[in-house]
Structure formats: structure tokens, C-alpha cells
Write a protein that holds these residues in place. Structure first.
Motif, PDB file in Angstrom:
ATOM      1  N   PRO A  19      21.719  28.716  18.784  1.00 42.06           N
ATOM      2  CA  PRO A  19      22.711  28.797  19.859  1.00 42.06           C
ATOM      3  C   PRO A  19      22.160  29.258  21.202  1.00 42.06           C
ATOM      4  N   THR A  20      20.936  29.785  21.246  1.00 39.66           N
ATOM      5  CA  THR A  20      20.431  30.293  22.536  1.00 39.66           C
ATOM      6  C   THR A  20      20.334  29.195  23.583  1.00 39.66           C
ATOM      7  N   LYS A  21      20.295  27.930  23.139  1.00 39.81           N
ATOM      8  CA  LYS A  21      20.165  26.870  24.138  1.00 39.81           C
ATOM      9  C   LYS A  21      21.392  26.817  25.047  1.00 39.81           C
ATOM     10  N   ASP A  22      22.518  27.371  24.588  1.00 32.23           N
ATOM     11  CA  ASP A  22      23.713  27.412  25.431  1.00 32.23           C
ATOM     12  C   ASP A  22      23.862  28.751  26.145  1.00 32.23           C
ATOM     13  N   GLY A  23      22.873  29.596  26.047  1.00 27.93           N
ATOM     14  CA  GLY A  23      23.028  30.940  26.598  1.00 27.93           C
ATOM     15  C   GLY A  23      22.361  31.099  27.954  1.00 27.93           C
ATOM     16  N   HIS A  24      22.446  32.296  28.464  1.00 25.33           N
ATOM     17  CA  HIS A  24      21.838  32.605  29.755  1.00 25.33           C
ATOM     18  C   HIS A  24      20.917  33.802  29.588  1.00 25.33           C
ATOM     19  N   LEU A  25      19.662  33.616  29.943  1.00 32.25           N
ATOM     20  CA  LEU A  25      18.752  34.756  29.915  1.00 32.25           C
ATOM     21  C   LEU A  25      19.186  35.822  30.908  1.00 32.25           C
ATOM     22  N   ILE A  42      18.956  40.258  20.682  1.00 33.54           N
ATOM     23  CA  ILE A  42      18.654  39.546  21.928  1.00 33.54           C
ATOM     24  C   ILE A  42      19.282  38.164  21.907  1.00 33.54           C
ATOM     25  N   VAL A  43      19.238  37.489  20.771  1.00 39.95           N
ATOM     26  CA  VAL A  43      19.887  36.176  20.690  1.00 39.95           C
ATOM     27  C   VAL A  43      21.378  36.311  20.991  1.00 39.95           C
ATOM     28  N   SER A  44      22.022  37.310  20.406  1.00 39.05           N
ATOM     29  CA  SER A  44      23.450  37.505  20.662  1.00 39.05           C
ATOM     30  C   SER A  44      23.704  37.806  22.132  1.00 39.05           C
ATOM     31  N   PHE A  45      22.842  38.613  22.728  1.00 37.70           N
ATOM     32  CA  PHE A  45      23.037  38.963  24.136  1.00 37.70           C
ATOM     33  C   PHE A  45      22.857  37.748  25.033  1.00 37.70           C
ATOM     34  N   ILE A  46      21.910  36.884  24.663  1.00 36.47           N
ATOM     35  CA  ILE A  46      21.695  35.696  25.480  1.00 36.47           C
ATOM     36  C   ILE A  46      22.902  34.766  25.354  1.00 36.47           C
ATOM     37  N   PHE A  47      23.420  34.668  24.151  1.00 34.83           N
ATOM     38  CA  PHE A  47      24.519  33.717  23.935  1.00 34.83           C
ATOM     39  C   PHE A  47      25.841  34.252  24.470  1.00 34.83           C
ATOM     40  N   TYR A  48      26.224  35.432  24.055  1.00 38.14           N
ATOM     41  CA  TYR A  48      27.494  35.988  24.515  1.00 38.14           C
ATOM     42  C   TYR A  48      27.287  36.688  25.841  1.00 38.14           C
ATOM     43  N   HIS A 102      21.817  37.252  31.245  1.00 41.75           N
ATOM     44  CA  HIS A 102      22.619  38.338  30.680  1.00 41.75           C
ATOM     45  C   HIS A 102      21.791  39.593  30.441  1.00 41.75           C
ATOM     46  N   LEU A 103      20.498  39.409  30.226  1.00 42.91           N
ATOM     47  CA  LEU A 103      19.665  40.566  29.887  1.00 42.91           C
ATOM     48  C   LEU A 103      19.292  41.381  31.120  1.00 42.91           C
ATOM     49  N   LEU A 104      19.454  40.791  32.293  1.00 40.40           N
ATOM     50  CA  LEU A 104      19.079  41.498  33.519  1.00 40.40           C
ATOM     51  C   LEU A 104      20.259  42.291  34.065  1.00 40.40           C
ATOM     52  N   PRO A 105      20.100  43.309  34.831  1.00 33.26           N
ATOM     53  CA  PRO A 105      18.836  44.009  35.006  1.00 33.26           C
ATOM     54  C   PRO A 105      18.542  44.887  33.799  1.00 33.26           C
ATOM     55  N   VAL A 106      17.289  45.057  33.509  1.00 30.96           N
ATOM     56  CA  VAL A 106      16.907  45.925  32.402  1.00 30.96           C
ATOM     57  C   VAL A 106      17.107  47.381  32.841  1.00 30.96           C
ATOM     58  N   ILE A 107      17.591  48.178  31.909  1.00 26.36           N
ATOM     59  CA  ILE A 107      17.929  49.589  32.172  1.00 26.36           C
ATOM     60  C   ILE A 107      18.887  49.669  33.354  1.00 26.36           C
ATOM     61  N   LYS A 108      20.089  49.142  33.167  1.00 27.16           N
ATOM     62  CA  LYS A 108      21.005  49.050  34.308  1.00 27.16           C
ATOM     63  C   LYS A 108      21.654  50.374  34.647  1.00 27.16           C
ATOM     64  N   GLU A 109      21.936  51.190  33.659  1.00 27.80           N
ATOM     65  CA  GLU A 109      22.649  52.439  33.951  1.00 27.80           C
ATOM     66  C   GLU A 109      21.754  53.653  33.736  1.00 27.80           C
ATOM     67  N   GLY A 110      20.454  53.446  33.727  1.00 25.46           N
ATOM     68  CA  GLY A 110      19.567  54.573  33.466  1.00 25.46           C
ATOM     69  C   GLY A 110      19.366  54.755  31.973  1.00 25.46           C
ATOM     70  N   TRP A 111      18.596  55.776  31.617  1.00 26.09           N
ATOM     71  CA  TRP A 111      18.188  55.957  30.223  1.00 26.09           C
ATOM     72  C   TRP A 111      19.244  56.633  29.365  1.00 26.09           C
ATOM     73  N   LEU A 112      20.130  57.381  29.988  1.00 24.74           N
ATOM     74  CA  LEU A 112      21.044  58.208  29.199  1.00 24.74           C
ATOM     75  C   LEU A 112      21.887  57.410  28.209  1.00 24.74           C
ATOM     76  N   PRO A 113      22.605  56.357  28.657  1.00 24.68           N
ATOM     77  CA  PRO A 113      23.394  55.593  27.672  1.00 24.68           C
ATOM     78  C   PRO A 113      22.533  54.978  26.579  1.00 24.68           C
ATOM     79  N   TYR A 132      24.458  36.060  38.476  1.00 18.99           N
ATOM     80  CA  TYR A 132      23.312  36.363  39.339  1.00 18.99           C
ATOM     81  C   TYR A 132      23.536  37.671  40.075  1.00 18.99           C
ATOM     82  N   ALA A 133      24.784  37.877  40.493  1.00 18.78           N
ATOM     83  CA  ALA A 133      25.084  39.134  41.178  1.00 18.78           C
ATOM     84  C   ALA A 133      24.810  40.313  40.249  1.00 18.78           C
ATOM     85  N   ARG A 134      25.201  40.167  38.980  1.00 15.87           N
ATOM     86  CA  ARG A 134      24.990  41.258  38.043  1.00 15.87           C
ATOM     87  C   ARG A 134      23.500  41.465  37.767  1.00 15.87           C
ATOM     88  N   ALA A 135      22.795  40.346  37.643  1.00 16.82           N
ATOM     89  CA  ALA A 135      21.391  40.461  37.266  1.00 16.82           C
ATOM     90  C   ALA A 135      20.542  41.036  38.390  1.00 16.82           C
TER      91      ALA A 135
END
Lengths: 368, 369
Positions: free
Chosen positions: A166-172, A236-242, A174-185, B329-332
């Protein structure tokens, strides 16, 4: 003491690794992506890696303990250090923990089968069908379980390929930005991953059966790394897809993911997947049932664990007649398994290791 | 102690309920197309179109209409009419009346399709411009069964980029994604034949907002970077001949890259889209030697793409909807700013500066001069 009684049941390093991998990969992986997403969004995979590190540390501590008495399982070792009665009490606690884990896995598996595949079949029939092969495997002890775990591992190697489709229908993205809210969560989420990694603590029972004992540490690290990669991969597959906002809507995102796979000649592919996945679930449930029966038979000074096993399996079937846990009950079970698992898998080895060090220091540096 | 499991196993096999409650295909009413509509006084109507497997029946499709307050309730009411047990696991299309989605948010109606794992979530979601009854009861003599005909129509049209192919799961995904809003294919009836009308666009609540024509649909998919297999379009121009008469040139956009740049300046998001496209000329009505004017032609096609996509984005901004997914894109790339507006992305999107630039490269002119 009977020192060589485990030799007839020796397992190879492969069986040992896959035994632990099988025990680790079970029900956790089905809901893990949604759970870590609730805690820290799409950074959840970092939390899983951290959880994996913790489990590797705990595993190495366990092997360090077991190395000192290579012929002992935890049930032989505890009376050695704590005396007969206290040792038995701890052994019993460990067995009860294993029984709790087994119960959680078995009832969750039944619930999954009922929700997804067989809504009309009563839970006790499914229980009976699970318990017959489970009993046959567990009765013969570690070697058969090790062989079983190994063959199931090879049999299920196709699953990751399918999950990745299913990753072919997903968006990479979704994973960005890495560490979005800092390390605490992320650090807070680590505790949600603990349940998934449980299974390594069975090394307490497994170690004396291992033929190549010098590889024990390497083996358990490899086992943890295999499980860790499986968890991170699925997440990661789930995150890319959903999308990160959507994934928390699902109870079992991994299964819902498979619902999207469709062939011209077949729909609802997840049924076939889940039926095959029951093998994977069995490599989690059966070792725990075995451990519980094995532990209790030690507490009762029985030479053979089969009698206890018969009683245990009978009890499961009887209970299934009387009680069909709801989904929220199962979540309570999982919570308790997670809590006691933290105790048994992480705090207990470290405590025991310290205790043994102090005990040995007091006796002049000699192991018992 | 050897105990054979055989007697136990045999008991289990004989007592299992699976064989006792078998289901015969011809005693099932399998809903293949599910219709939902609303009457003028706000009552929900549900339609179920299912195949009949019986040689005595004159019609091979059974259509049932009930009024209901929800899909699950409707299904039980359908049971009252249906000769077989109704099952929803084989639904191919979910057709929803435009009137319904204009009035109400869609998700609550569809909940059962997602919640019950026995239902298929890969059914196509289609918005129908007109009363759903008209489509679901229509008998198209030159077409296969309605459910198959609708699915084929949408699937093949979507390959040509004239509409989109949205299944229930896609809809769910885009609905819950804060940075992207849902869309679905739209159908209508023309001269007694069903046709694809274009794309229906929704806001983040799942309420219908506006529609795109089938021509605009191609550019929506270009903006979404869904180019494969190819995006065809036709432009009319007088620039090549120079005699003031407008001529047609058909272009097929075969491959390309769509790049998005995201920035946050002057209290608003700024997006820049750069389209790098390789095209094939599929039809030239104008009779000039195009090879000599290749540079000019390339520029012209690029200009056309820019104009069309800019107009499309204007429409989206006017309605505060973002089916392209700029929010992703805005989120990323601008997470902190995104976090402030994520629950009201439509407004923030409408205020954003968006620019498009295109570069076109003609790969071939076909096999004749």
C-alpha cells in the motif's frame, strides 16, 4: 540438583533466536502504529527504536544473570538465591505473569478471529481449536517450540512484502518534519512500545536449553533487532499510508492497511493474511503457556510439566465457555500485561543482577 | 503417555457451526451498488441494487428503495423487501445524491461501511448530479450490469484523467487529513445515458463545495503529481499560423516532475509549483511545420498549463478547499506555522500565495509529419 536434565531438549542458536522473535512479534504489532501515533505523531518510530534499545539492554542483563548458572532456568535459580519458599513464591509470580501474557494473547487472537473472520463461531470452539495444537506443541517442551518458531518464521517471510504494497498510494511527506514537537513526547511514548517488545524475558527459561551458549548474547541481540525492524517497518509503512490525523482512528491499522489490497479475483485480502497470521500469534501464545506450565510444575516439584499443562489447557477451555472478554476487557488485559511485563522484563532482571552481585560479594566473590 | 488427538479433533470438526450455517450464493441479496439520496423534505433514501441469480426472474437486477435514518437501519429495511439475506461485503459503488452532500456532512452516513470489517472499503464513491433513483433504476441495454457498468465507466475515465477514482478508503484518508480535502468522481445522466461529469470537491467536514469539469480534472491530477499513465489536453491557439484563426493542438503529457516549494513569509504561506513536463503532440489540426517552431510551441504549451493550473488554484482558494494537499507540504516544512492553522487550513490556504511555473519539452510529434 538435576543438572543435565535439559540436555535431551537442546535447541540450536537459530531456534533460540526465532523462539524469542516469535514471542515478541504478536498482538502488539497490529495496534502499535496507532498507539505510538497517539503519543508522538509520526515520530513514533523513533520511540520504537528507543524501546528496542531498552529491551536489548534488559536482554543482555538477563543473559548475564543466566551465564552464571548455565544449567539453571529461572525457576532453578530463584530458590538457589532466595531459599526454598521465597524462591518458590518468585517462581510462582513469574509463572502467573506468563499465564497472564498467554491469556492476553489467546483471548485477543480469538477476538480478532471473531471480528474479522468468523463472527458466527462461538469463542469456545475457537479456543478448543487453538488449544489442541497448542497443547501438542507445548507438551514436548522447548525443542519442539523452537523448531515450530523457526518454521513459522520462514513461512511468514512473505508478509512484509505484502504489507509494503500500500505504500505506493502513500506520501513520504507524512514523516516530515522529524522530531516535530521535541524529544519529550517521544520519550513519553517509549513506554507504549514496551508491551510489543516483551518476549525476550523468556530467555530466563530458554537459556539452559541453548546448545551454543557462547552465542547467547549475540543471539538475543539479533532477535531483538529482528523484532525491532519488523515493528519499525510496519509503523513507517502505516505512517506513509495513513495521514497522521487519520491513523488514530483505527484500532488495528496494520489490518486495515491490508484491506486496501485487492485483486481482480479476490477481495478482503486481510482475511487470508489474518488466517496466516494466526501462526505468528501462536508463536507468542504457546511459549507463554509452556512457560507458565513449566514454572508451576517446578513450584509443585513435578518432574514433568504435562500434567500442569493439561490442567491449564482444560481451564482455558472451561473459561472460554463461561466468559467471552469484550474489547475493553482485552485492553485491560493488555495494560496489565504491559505493567507486569515492565516489572518482569526490565526491573526484575536488573534487581536480580544487583542482588546476585551483592550476594556473591558477601560470599567472597564466588558464584553459588 | 501418548494421547491421540484424533477423537478430540473429530468432535470439534463435527460440532463446528461453520458447516451448519452455509450460505448459498443465490439466496443472498448482494448489494453491488448502494445509493443514498435525500427527499425534498429532508428524508434519507437508500437504494440497493443487487443481482438476481434465478432463471425464472425476468430482471437480473433487483432494486430496492427504502427510507431510513441510517445505513444500518436501511439495510434491515431492505431485508424486508429482499428475497435473500442482504450482505454488504461486495459493494462496488456507493452513489450519493448531490442534494444530500450539499445539505449534510457525509461521514456519519458512511460510518457503518468503515466500522464493520465485513464491508468492503474499496468500493468507489460517486456523487450523482440528480436524483439517485434515476441512475439506479436506469436500464442500459447496451451495457453490462449496472454496478459493473458504473465501475468500468469510472475506472476507464479516470485512466484518461477526465475524472478521479476515489474509493471509500481514499475518501476517509483525505477527510481526516487536515492538510488535504476530499474529492470524488461525479456522474450525471445525459440523454438517458450515464456519463461522467467531472470531480466533486468537499471541504474538511465532508460537505460538498463545488465541482470541476472533466477538463479541469486533468489539471487537478497534474497538480497532485498523478501524471501516470498520461494527461491529455487540447489547446486552441492562433499564435502558430498568424492568421488569427484559432486551431486545435492536442497534447499528451507523458511524464514529468512536479516540485513544490514551501515557505512562510509575510504572515502567509507561499507555495511555488514547478512543473517539468515531457509531452507528445497527438493531434495537430493546424498545418505548419512545427519542428521549426518547437521553442515557440513548447512555450505556448507551458503557458497553457500555467494558466489552467492557476485558474484552478484560484477556484480552490475562493472556496477555501485544498484537494491538492498543500497542507501536507506546509506541515512537513513549516511545522510551527502549520500547527497554528491546522484546524482552519482552508482559510490559511485561501490566503496563501501560490505561483506556478511550467517548462515543457516536446518528446515527439508522432509518426507522420
Amino acid at each position: 540438583m538435576v543438572t543435565t536434565r535439559y540436555q535431551h531438549n537442546e535447541i540450536t542458536i537459530f531456534q533460540y533466536v526465532f523462539f524469542i522473535v516469535g514471542a515478541q512479534i504478536g498482538i502488539g504489532i497490529l495496534s502499535l502504529p496507532a498507539e505510538v501515533a497517539k503519543g508522538s505523531g509520526t515520530d513514533g518510530w523513533i520511540a520504537i527504536i528507543m524501546g528496542g534499545m531498552l529491551s536489548i539492554i534488559a536482554s543482555v542483563v538477563i543473559i548475564n544473570i543466566m551465564e552464571q548458572h548455565p544449567e539453571d532456568t529461572i525457576f532453578d535459580l530463584l530458590p538457589r538465591y532466595f531459599g526454598k519458599w521465597l524462591g518458590k513464591l518468585f517462581s510462582l509470580a513469574f509463572s502467573v505473569y506468563a499465564a497472564l501474557a498467554a491469556t492476553t494473547v489467546v483471548f485477543t487472537a480469538i477476538h480478532l478471529v471473531q471480528v474479522w473472520i468468523l463472527p458466527q463461531t462461538s469463542n469456545y470452539w475457537i479456543m478448543i481449536l487453538f488449544m489442541i495444537p497448542g497443547f501438542l506443541a507445548a507438551r514436548n517442551g522447548v525443542r519442539i517450540l523452537g523448531r515450530y518458531a523457526e518454521i513459522v518464521f520462514y513461512m511468514t517471510l512473505w508478509m512484509p512484502i505484502l504489507i509494503a504494497l500500500p505504500t505506493k498510494d502513500g506520501h513520504l511527506l507524512h514523516l516530515l518534519p522529524v522530531i516535530k514537537e521535541g524529544w519529550l513526547p517521544i520519550i513519553k511514548t517509549v513506554k507504549m512500545t514496551i508491551l510489543s517488545f516483551l518476549g525476550f524475558e523468556l530467555a530466563f527459561v530458554l537459556y539452559p536449553f541453548l546448545k551454543e551458549k557462547h552465542l547467547a548474547k549475540k543471539g538475543i541481540i539479533i532477535a531483538n533487532v529482528i523484532s525491532l525492524s519488523a515493528f519499525v517497518f510496519v509503523t513507517i509503512v502505516s505512517f506513509i499510508f495513513y495521514s497522521p490525523d487519520e491513523i488514530t482512528q483505527y484500532v488495528w491499522p496494520t489490518l486495515s492497511l491490508l484491506k486496501t489490497i485487492e485483486f481482480p479475483f479476490m477481495e478482503r485480502f486481510e482475511i487470508i493474511f489474518l488466517a496466516a497470521y494466526l501462526f505468528v500469534l501462536s508463536t507468542t501464545g504457546v511459549p507463554y503457556i509452556f512457560t507458565a506450565a513449566f514454572g508451576i510444575s517446578h513450584v509443585l516439584d513435578q518432574v514433568d510439566h504435562v500434567r500442569v499443562l493439561v490442567v491449564g489447557v482444560g481451564m482455558y477451555i472451561v473459561v472460554a465457555f463461561l466468559y467471552n472478554p469484550s474489547f475493553s476487557d482485552l485492553q485491560t488485559f493488555s495494560e496489565w500485561w504491559g505493567k507486569t511485563g515492565t516489572l518482569v522484563g526490565y526491573f526484575f532482571p536488573i534487581g536480580l543482577w544487583l542482588y546476585m552481585k551483592i550476594y556473591q560479594r558477601l560470599r567472597g566473590g564466588k558464584p553459588l | 503417555m501418548k494421547c491421540t488427538p484424533l477423537p478430540l479433533l473429530l468432535c470439534a470438526v463435527f460440532l463446528l457451526s461453520g458447516c451448519g450455517m452455509n450460505t448459498k450464493l443465490d439466496s443472498l441479496t448482494m448489494t453491488l451498488t448502494l445509493g443514498l439520496d435525500v427527499t425534498d423534505d429532508g428524508k434519507l433514501l437508500m437504494y440497493s441494487s443487487s443481482p438476481v441469480f434465478n432463471k425464472d426472474a425476468k430482471e437480473h437486477t433487483e432494486v430496492i428503495e427504502v427510507d431510513a435514518s441510517s445505513l444500518r437501519e436501511g439495510r434491515y429495511k431492505v431485508d424486508l423487501f429482499a428475497s435473500g439475506r442482504t450482505v454488504g461485503g461486495k459493494i462496488q459503488n456507493v452513489v450519493i445524491g448531490k442534494k444530500l452532500v450539499q445539505q449534510k456532512e457525509l461521514l456519519s452516513f458512511l460510518d457503518v461501511l468503515y466500522r464493520d470489517p465485513k464491508n468492503s472499503t474499496t468500493a468507489l464513491l460517486i456523487i450523482y448530479d440528480g436524483p439517485v433513483k434515476e441512475l439506479i433504476e436506469s436500464k442500459q441495454k447496451d451495457k453490462p450490469r449496472l454496478a459493473v457498468a458504473i465501475k468500468d465507466l469510472i475506472t476507464t475515465t479516470a485512466l484518461d484523467k477526465q475524472t478521479v477514482k476515489t474509493n471509500l478508503l481514499d475518501f476517509h484518508r483525505t477527510l481526516f487529513e487536515k492538510g488535504c480535502m476530499p474529492f470524488a468522481s461525479e456522474m450525471a445522466m445525459k440523454n438517458g445515458k450515464m456519463t461522467v461529469k467531472g470531480v466533486a470537491l468537499f471541504n474538511n467536514k465532508g460537505k460538498y463545495v463545488t465541482s470541476l469539469s472533466s477538463k479541469e480534472s486533468a489539471f487537478l491530477q497534474l497538480l497532485r503529481n498523478e501524471i501516470k499513465p498520461a494527461i491529455p489536453f487540447t489547446l486552441r491557439t492562433s499564435a502558430l499560423t498568424g492568421n488569427g484563426k484559432k486551431e486545435n493542438i492536442s497534447v499528451s503529457l507523458e511524464h514529468g516532475k512536479v516540485r513544490y516549494q514551501t515557505r512562510y513569509r509575510n504572515d502567509r504561506f507561499q507555495f511555488h509549483i514547478h512543473i517539468d513536463a515531457g509531452t507528445i503532440i497527438t493531434e495537430e489540426v493546424v498545418n505548419v511545420d512545427m519542428r521549426k517552431k518547437q521553442k515557440q510551441l513548447e512555450k505556448m504549451i507551458a503557458k497553457e498549463i500555467e494558466n489552467k493550473t492557476k485558474a484552478l488554484i484560484k477556484t480552490f482558494q475562493k472556496h477555501e478547499i485544498d484537494p491538492i494537499g498543500f497542507g501536507l507540504y506546509a506541515r512537513a516544512y513549516e511545522y510551527r506555522k502549520w500547527k497554528k492553522v491546522e484546524n482552519d487550513w482552508g482559510k490559511a490556504f485561501a490566503a496563501a500565495d501560490i505561483s506556478v511555473s511550467a517548462k515543457v519539452n516536446i518528446i515527439s510529434y508522432g509518426v507522420i509529419n
